[in-house]
Design a protein around this motif. Structure first.
Motif, PDB file in Angstrom:
ATOM      1  N   SER A   1      -6.482  -1.933  -6.456  1.00 37.33           N
ATOM      2  CA  SER A   1      -5.605  -2.645  -5.517  1.00 37.33           C
ATOM      3  C   SER A   1      -4.792  -3.702  -6.247  1.00 37.33           C
ATOM      4  CB  SER A   1      -6.408  -3.266  -4.384  1.00 37.33           C
ATOM      5  OG  SER A   1      -7.372  -4.174  -4.877  1.00 37.33           O
TER       6      SER A   1
ATOM      7  N   THR B   1       7.051  -3.643  -6.776  1.00 38.35           N
ATOM      8  CA  THR B   1       6.449  -2.327  -6.599  1.00 38.35           C
ATOM      9  C   THR B   1       7.445  -1.380  -5.950  1.00 38.35           C
ATOM     10  OG1 THR B   1       5.472  -2.648  -4.375  1.00 38.35           O
ATOM     11  CG2 THR B   1       4.234  -3.470  -6.270  1.00 38.35           C
TER      12      THR B   1
ATOM     13  N   SER C   1       0.857  -1.200   0.000  1.00 42.90           N
ATOM     14  CA  SER C   1       0.000   0.000   0.000  1.00 42.90           C
ATOM     15  C   SER C   1       0.886   1.240   0.000  1.00 42.90           C
ATOM     16  CB  SER C   1      -0.917   0.006   1.226  1.00 42.90           C
ATOM     17  OG  SER C   1      -0.162   0.073   2.406  1.00 42.90           O
ATOM     18  N   ASN C   2       0.499   2.247  -0.678  1.00 40.88           N
ATOM     19  CA  ASN C   2       1.156   3.530  -0.926  1.00 40.88           C
ATOM     20  C   ASN C   2       2.229   3.445  -1.996  1.00 40.88           C
ATOM     21  OD1 ASN C   2       3.463   2.570   0.538  1.00 40.88           O
ATOM     22  ND2 ASN C   2       3.870   4.593   1.385  1.00 40.88           N
ATOM     23  N   HIS C   3       2.466   2.247  -2.564  1.00 38.25           N
ATOM     24  CA  HIS C   3       3.349   2.141  -3.719  1.00 38.25           C
ATOM     25  C   HIS C   3       2.522   2.389  -4.972  1.00 38.25           C
ATOM     26  CE1 HIS C   3       6.943  -0.283  -1.950  1.00 38.25           C
ATOM     27  NE2 HIS C   3       6.602   0.749  -1.191  1.00 38.25           N
ATOM     28  N   LEU C   4       3.054   3.215  -5.865  1.00 37.78           N
ATOM     29  CA  LEU C   4       2.307   3.585  -7.056  1.00 37.78           C
ATOM     30  C   LEU C   4       2.985   3.160  -8.349  1.00 37.78           C
ATOM     31  CD1 LEU C   4       1.265   7.207  -6.027  1.00 37.78           C
ATOM     32  CD2 LEU C   4      -0.079   5.095  -5.821  1.00 37.78           C
TER      33      LEU C   4
ATOM     34  N   TYR D   1       2.515   2.894 -14.423  1.00 34.72           N
ATOM     35  CA  TYR D   1       2.247   3.966 -13.461  1.00 34.72           C
ATOM     36  C   TYR D   1       1.063   4.784 -13.941  1.00 34.72           C
ATOM     37  CZ  TYR D   1       2.719   8.462 -11.091  1.00 34.72           C
ATOM     38  OH  TYR D   1       2.471   9.603 -10.375  1.00 34.72           O
ATOM     39  N   ASN D   2       0.205   5.140 -13.028  1.00 37.22           N
ATOM     40  CA  ASN D   2      -0.923   6.009 -13.362  1.00 37.22           C
ATOM     41  C   ASN D   2      -1.755   5.424 -14.503  1.00 37.22           C
ATOM     42  OD1 ASN D   2      -2.431   8.323 -12.875  1.00 37.22           O
ATOM     43  ND2 ASN D   2      -1.293   9.533 -14.370  1.00 37.22           N
TER      44      ASN D   2
ATOM     45  N   ALA E   1       7.871   2.771  -4.179  1.00 34.09           N
ATOM     46  CA  ALA E   1       7.261   3.997  -3.693  1.00 34.09           C
ATOM     47  C   ALA E   1       7.792   5.196  -4.467  1.00 34.09           C
ATOM     48  CB  ALA E   1       7.559   4.164  -2.199  1.00 34.09           C
ATOM     49  N   SER E   2       7.064   6.272  -4.407  1.00 36.33           N
ATOM     50  CA  SER E   2       7.524   7.516  -5.031  1.00 36.33           C
ATOM     51  C   SER E   2       8.787   7.999  -4.348  1.00 36.33           C
ATOM     52  CB  SER E   2       6.449   8.596  -4.901  1.00 36.33           C
ATOM     53  OG  SER E   2       5.242   8.163  -5.444  1.00 36.33           O
TER      54      SER E   2
END
Lengths: 113, 113
Positions: free
Chosen positions: B73, B94, B27-30, B50-51, B96-97
């Motif tokens: 998810s 994955t 979670s919180n990885h984009l 991404y996105n 994170a930013s």
């Protein structure tokens, strides 16, 4: 072409016998060098990220170092539970923001009691 | 400790069948990735995402492959018509930013008969 070469392919150590694994790389601008541990049938488990020459990181019996052409993973007084394949990967500065990793073939380490 | 999860752990399929491999990112990885590892070979990059868009894909990632994030998810890899040579371990990773480190899941072992 970005390349990662790891040596030796396989290493057998007696418990307590320290040694080093080598990762040589050629990449057009290094964004990061990564060490992972992989157990049979499992995914790569993150160990270290190194960003610039001269950087060192330690975790328990492992120490990773980086120069402009290679990285070493030093294993001090290894134990049988350190037996695994150790993977080196690099990320180049060029390319997409997300950054693909280029992996070496790994060094298969066996530590016997 | 948060970790990437993948399902199924094993998948056996007939040549020409479609398979969908699933990943639940940290979670919180984009930033999301798929890699594969044919038995005895290097871990190879397939695609980054991404996105809701593919950022980069390798030459392996041809028209038979697709990725999507269907429900905010899960992150999935679909192989539309499997070939014998698609047999491999498939890893989701994955990130994170503002970080460089990619965290890998345990993998899905795909066997195409």
């Amino acid at each position: 072409e970005d390349q990662v070469t790891q040596s030796p392919e396989a290493l057998r150590l007696q418990e307590g016998e320290s040694s080093s694994l080598n990762c040589s790389y050629t990449v057009s601008g290094l964004r990061g060098l990564f060490w992972y541990r992989q157990d049979p049938g499992k995914g790569p488990e993150f160990l270290f990220t190194l960003y610039s020459a001269g950087e060192e990181k330690e975790k328990e019996r492992l120490k990773a170092t980086l120069t402009k052409k290679e990285s070493f993973l030093h294993i001090t007084a290894p134990k049988p539970e350190d037996s695994a394949t150790y993977l080196c990967a690099v990320r180049a500065k060029r390319g997409s923001t997300l950054g693909r990793l280029y992996f070496g073939r790994g060094t298969q380490l066996t530590v016997w009691p | 400790e948060p970790e990437v999860t993948q399902t199924p752990s094993h998948q056996v399929t007939q040549m020409g069948q479609e398979v969908i491999l699933r990943c639940v990112p940290i979670s919180n990885h984009l930033y999301f990735y798929w890699y594969r590892q044919i038995l005895g070979q290097k871990v190879e990059f397939l695609v980054s995402f991404y996105n809701n868009e593919i950022s980069e894909k390798s030459e392996i990632f041809d028209d038979q492959f697709s990725v999507e994030r269907p429900d905010g998810s899960n992150f999935t890899l679909k192989i539309r018509s499997t070939k014998l040579e698609d047999s491999a371990m498939y890893f989701c990773a994955t990130k994170a930013s503002r970080e460089e480190t990619q965290y890998f899941g345990p993998g899905t072992r795909l066997l195409v008969l």
